[in-house]
Design an enzyme around this catalytic site. Structure first.
Site, mmCIF file in Angstrom:
data_model
loop_
_atom_site.group_PDB
_atom_site.id
_atom_site.type_symbol
_atom_site.label_atom_id
_atom_site.label_comp_id
_atom_site.label_asym_id
_atom_site.label_seq_id
_atom_site.Cartn_x
_atom_site.Cartn_y
_atom_site.Cartn_z
ATOM 1 N N GLY B 185 38.443 61.024 55.385
ATOM 2 C CA GLY B 185 39.886 61.150 55.310
ATOM 3 C C GLY B 185 40.308 62.318 54.448
ATOM 4 O O GLY B 185 41.481 62.658 54.382
ATOM 5 N N ARG B 212 28.467 62.684 63.490
ATOM 6 C CA ARG B 212 29.399 63.755 63.792
ATOM 7 C C ARG B 212 30.808 63.228 63.524
ATOM 8 O O ARG B 212 30.995 62.044 63.254
ATOM 9 C CB ARG B 212 29.231 64.175 65.248
ATOM 10 C CG ARG B 212 27.807 64.672 65.538
ATOM 11 C CD ARG B 212 27.728 65.365 66.886
ATOM 12 N NE ARG B 212 26.349 65.712 67.209
ATOM 13 C CZ ARG B 212 25.763 66.837 66.818
ATOM 14 N NH1 ARG B 212 26.420 67.715 66.094
ATOM 15 N NH2 ARG B 212 24.504 67.081 67.156
ATOM 16 N N ALA B 213 31.791 64.113 63.586
ATOM 17 C CA ALA B 213 33.177 63.727 63.294
ATOM 18 C C ALA B 213 33.660 62.636 64.241
ATOM 19 O O ALA B 213 33.304 62.629 65.420
ATOM 20 C CB ALA B 213 34.080 64.942 63.429
ATOM 21 N N THR B 215 37.344 61.321 63.794
ATOM 22 C CA THR B 215 38.700 61.845 63.959
ATOM 23 C C THR B 215 38.924 63.018 63.012
ATOM 24 O O THR B 215 40.022 63.519 62.920
ATOM 25 C CB THR B 215 39.741 60.754 63.671
ATOM 26 O OG1 THR B 215 39.522 60.260 62.345
ATOM 27 C CG2 THR B 215 39.631 59.613 64.640
ATOM 28 N N ASP B 273 40.922 53.956 63.358
ATOM 29 C CA ASP B 273 39.779 53.594 62.512
ATOM 30 C C ASP B 273 40.131 52.276 61.848
ATOM 31 O O ASP B 273 41.153 52.182 61.200
ATOM 32 C CB ASP B 273 39.637 54.627 61.375
ATOM 33 C CG ASP B 273 38.493 55.595 61.587
ATOM 34 O OD1 ASP B 273 37.488 55.191 62.193
ATOM 35 O OD2 ASP B 273 38.622 56.734 61.137
ATOM 36 N N SER B 281 29.990 50.298 61.179
ATOM 37 C CA SER B 281 29.474 51.603 61.567
ATOM 38 C C SER B 281 28.619 52.208 60.446
ATOM 39 O O SER B 281 27.467 52.603 60.663
ATOM 40 C CB SER B 281 30.659 52.521 61.894
ATOM 41 O OG SER B 281 30.246 53.856 62.052
ATOM 42 N N LYS B 305 42.236 58.711 53.842
ATOM 43 C CA LYS B 305 42.089 57.535 54.705
ATOM 44 C C LYS B 305 42.460 56.270 53.943
ATOM 45 O O LYS B 305 43.152 55.395 54.470
ATOM 46 C CB LYS B 305 40.650 57.432 55.238
ATOM 47 C CG LYS B 305 40.509 56.372 56.298
ATOM 48 C CD LYS B 305 39.097 56.317 56.877
ATOM 49 C CE LYS B 305 38.824 57.471 57.808
ATOM 50 N NZ LYS B 305 37.479 57.409 58.401
#
Lengths: 510, 510
Positions: B185, B212-213, B215, B273, B281, B305
């Site tokens: 975030g 990997r990314a 968002t 998310d 995750s 975030k």
């Protein structure tokens, strides 16, 4: 924040080619990984792109292809959905850019997290859906969010209004324009063609548009299509109704509430039906069709869509309240949903039941006749063609003296010509495991059996019932026949029947 | 219910051809509308089909094509995803049937309607997801349902365990196996390569796998990939860690928690998310990677975030509780999330910051150096390489004397060779609108700006910040530079910047 001068990208053009690839509602285009547009725009597989040509545009999901077997470096392949929206000619120049950010997705996210939406937010979502800007992921998220926290009355009203606003809207000269709908969940129960025939035969106006099946083995449009064309455009529908007083057409062909047709496909894939979506779906079609009064059949039963009388009454109240906000009067009839109505389940098999009732055939299913007469009777009372409490009798009289049958034939002729429903190539009986009495019929499993046999895509497929609740049966008699158009589908249906001994339960007679 | 004999369908075979069409995670096959399998099986466009060959099988979405331009009547075209799963040769015989009913979808539906799921139900869902049996619609529905009614602790535990169970699992001989994670975030904040270098340089084991990314404009794997190969298989990863004590690899290449990689793509498309999915995750990857201790960075800030300290503490407690159920010890550090850490945002630009800190360059971002030292320090204390409260100082010493830089170079060499991060072809400044003081930096909008410029797909793309909170700036000085690999992407980013004057707010100095 100022930015000075930025070099703007040259307009990225490609030559269109038609792939004749069917992807249903999912708009897809295919481009070379190494084409100049993918490279200059930074496009990747599954990018959302905006494809424009000749003033039209469509948002699509990009799939990328390597090598030159399918496409030259300056070509873009369009699937049927995208090709038709853009109305292209082969080799037409199209422009491809990143799709713009959808502001309405912020509202979808807020709704996921439990915030109610206002009319403005709902309107933005529905406009983007109708313009096919939502991916399957976005559509499923919106529908799931409005199932997890059910739409409240105001959201349902806003959704209904937004769905009407994005489509065509019919207007009729008549002060009373009737309509009819069944909430569903009951296999068979194909009353609509009979109701329309009776009501129109009595001189009332009933321009009926119906949907195809969502999660059931047949929708009215699927069944009617085995008897006459149903893909009418608005001009044809108007001509049929002006000539005959009624029609039974597929609503999707005339862009009444087009967002609904997209929602319905996703609901089918999820196998989820929610009250708010259901009401908005039903009422947006009726409002768009220009109806003033609608009679709604709500079957109530343990394995029907509505399982108890309390929830049926709640649904009826919610429907009437939402309808009233649009000047539409809704009359809800709670009916017996304990077992199928009629004997056929599946497009053609239900059409045969409809024909039997309209023709007053000796073996016509009496439950279907009586259910249709009750609904048509309510419409006749609303329209002033029968006194209060006498509508059903008037409807039965219209069937008995052949007026309804003649009217139905006239409507089919006006819609493009009457057809004979197809017969299945594979028919296989399910035999009673013992002699006894039929004590339970599971509507949901029966519907599933008919779907596995191929209904509604396979028009002749489905189930033909030989028994009803309470009936006595001998061992080795057939409880039902499975009809299929392919050996594969017959095998799937039989496999399911083998695993599901409770589709129809037979109790030893005492 | 008995059924007598049914003729079973002949096995429906077709010849496979490779289309080299990239559809990402969506498994797609293309067949002729008029081929014998479509006809005998009753398949329609968007039918879910089961494609089998040589003992392997994959479920896919069917698109149908008309005409013989692409396919002969007995051919089936496979997209790259399906081709690779089946490991086919050209013209191999494949069998296509209706996909079986997914029983686990009933659990998804129950979850949509607000019922909690038990471990058995969650396990069934995750197994079907990992086997790619879920469509986008199903995946989005499950993720939306577990955002609308957030996963509770038990469901999060069950989901974590199920995600571990469907993938590979690493085991290490060391009694302490360290790991590190940032909740994210915060743009920039690329501490991981620095932390791994410090911790490994001090003799501890830290086999780091990163994603990997989702968002964000860059994930650690996206950034590290500009410095060295990250697509390591398990044997290579083991060799790197045995030689150097640490690695920075992409987790997706080694099938640790493969269901997560599928969920992540859908979460990215939804831009959603949720806490439960986030924890499952993160922890499923750590547990699968064989970690015993993990240090977790939770940046807290108004536009990070995690926005407040209370929710950060709640998240930390939930993470520790879930981790403990799997014998994993989690140490959470709440850090300043009010502004980006480092100056680069985007894979290559962040890599340049990492290199500057590791090399102790004079212009290295000090905030990134201190943040990495705090996290590495916690790991050194856990591993007994520093006394309590002295970890950060020990970490800084490892940077200052070049041990961390030498270790990082050794790790890159072991992973396949060190690389130079790419530079963008299009760089454009955003100029301060007035002289004054930087009073606010919107992390979310900054991340969006970097993404519109092409990050993370375009490795060199992103944003390079010239200012930080509290700094005084002159009119016409650049607040930041936008880096893009294409003119189109630069134009999108500039257009967004023009519409968003509040990405960085400058207040007149008093």
């Amino acid at each position: 924040m100022s930015q000075g001068d930025a070099e703007l990208p040259a307009t990225p053009k490609l030559r269109a080619t038609r792939l004749r690839l069917h992807t249903q509602h999912q708009a897809v285009v295919i481009m070379r990984t190494d084409c100049h547009v993918c490279r200059s725009e930074g496009l990747a597989s599954r990018s959302q792109v905006l494809v424009s040509s000749g003033g039209r545009e469509v948002q699509a999901t990009l799939f990328q292809i390597e090598g030159d077997d399918l496409l030259a470096i300056d070509q873009i392949a369009l699937t049927e959905t995208t090709w038709k929206i853009l109305s292209l000619d082969e080799d037409a120049a199209v422009t491809v850019t990143h799709a713009p950010t959808l502001e309405s997705l912020a509202s979808v996210r807020r709704r996921i997290y439990g915030n109610r939406l206002d009319a403005h937010a709902v309107g933005s979502i529905v406009r983007d859906v109708a313009a096919r800007r939502y991916t399957d992921v976005h559509l499923a998220a919106f529908l799931t969010a409005s199932a997890a926290l059910p739409l409240d009355e105001q959201e349902t009203i806003d959704l209904t209004g937004a769905m009407v606003d994005v489509g065509e809207r019919l207007h009729w000269d008549s002060p009373i324009v009737l309509d009819k709908h069944c909430i569903g969940g009951l296999p068979g129960n194909r009353t609509t063609p009979i109701v329309v025939a009776i009501v129109a035969a009595c001189g009332l106006v009933i321009p009926k548009t119906s949907s195809r099946a969502i999660t059931s083995p047949a929708g009215t449009a699927d069944t009617m299509e085995t008897l006459a064309p149903v893909d009418l455009d608005i001009a044809t529908l108007r001509r049929v109704v002006e000539a005959e007083g009624g029609c039974i057409a597929w609503g999707g062909a005339m862009h009444l509430s087009p967002a609904d047709d997209i929602f319905v496909r996703i609901e089918r894939e999820l196998d989820v039906d929610t009250e708010g979506q259901l009401i908005a779906s039903v009422l947006s079609k009726k409002i768009a069709a220009g109806s003033t009064h609608v009679v709604i059949d709500i079957p109530v039963g343990a394995t029907a869509k509505v399982r108890g009388e309390a929830s049926a009454r709640h649904l009826a109240e919610r429907i009437s309240a939402v309808a009233a906000r649009f000047g539409l009067s809704a009359t809800c009839l709670l009916t017996d949903g304990s077992q199928p109505v009629g004997r056929g389940i599946g497009p053609a098999l239900e059409a045969l039941d409809v024909l039997a009732v309209l023709r007053s055939a000796p073996d016509a299913p009496d439950d279907l006749r009586r259910r249709a007469a009750a609904l048509a009777g309510a419409a006749l009372e609303i329209g002033g063609k029968a006194a209060k409490g006498e509508g059903a009798a008037a409807a039965l009289a219209t069937l008995a003296d052949g007026r309804a049958w003649r009217k139905f034939q006239a409507i089919c002729a006006a819609q493009g010509g009457m057809r004979t429903p197809p017969r299945a190539s594979h028919i296989h009986p399910l035999i009673a495991p013992r002699a006894g009495r039929i004590v339970h019929i599971n509507n949901r499993k029966l519907a599933r059996l008919a779907k596995l046999a191929g209904a509604p895509e396979a028009k002749a497929a489905g189930v033909y019932l030989n028994v009803s609740l309470g009936q006595e049966i001998d061992k080795a008699e057939a409880l039902l026949d499975i009809h299929a158009e392919s050996a594969g589908e017959l095998a799937y249906a039989l496999e399911y029947a083998r695993r599901s001994p409770d589709i129809i339960e037979v109790e030893l007679s005492s």
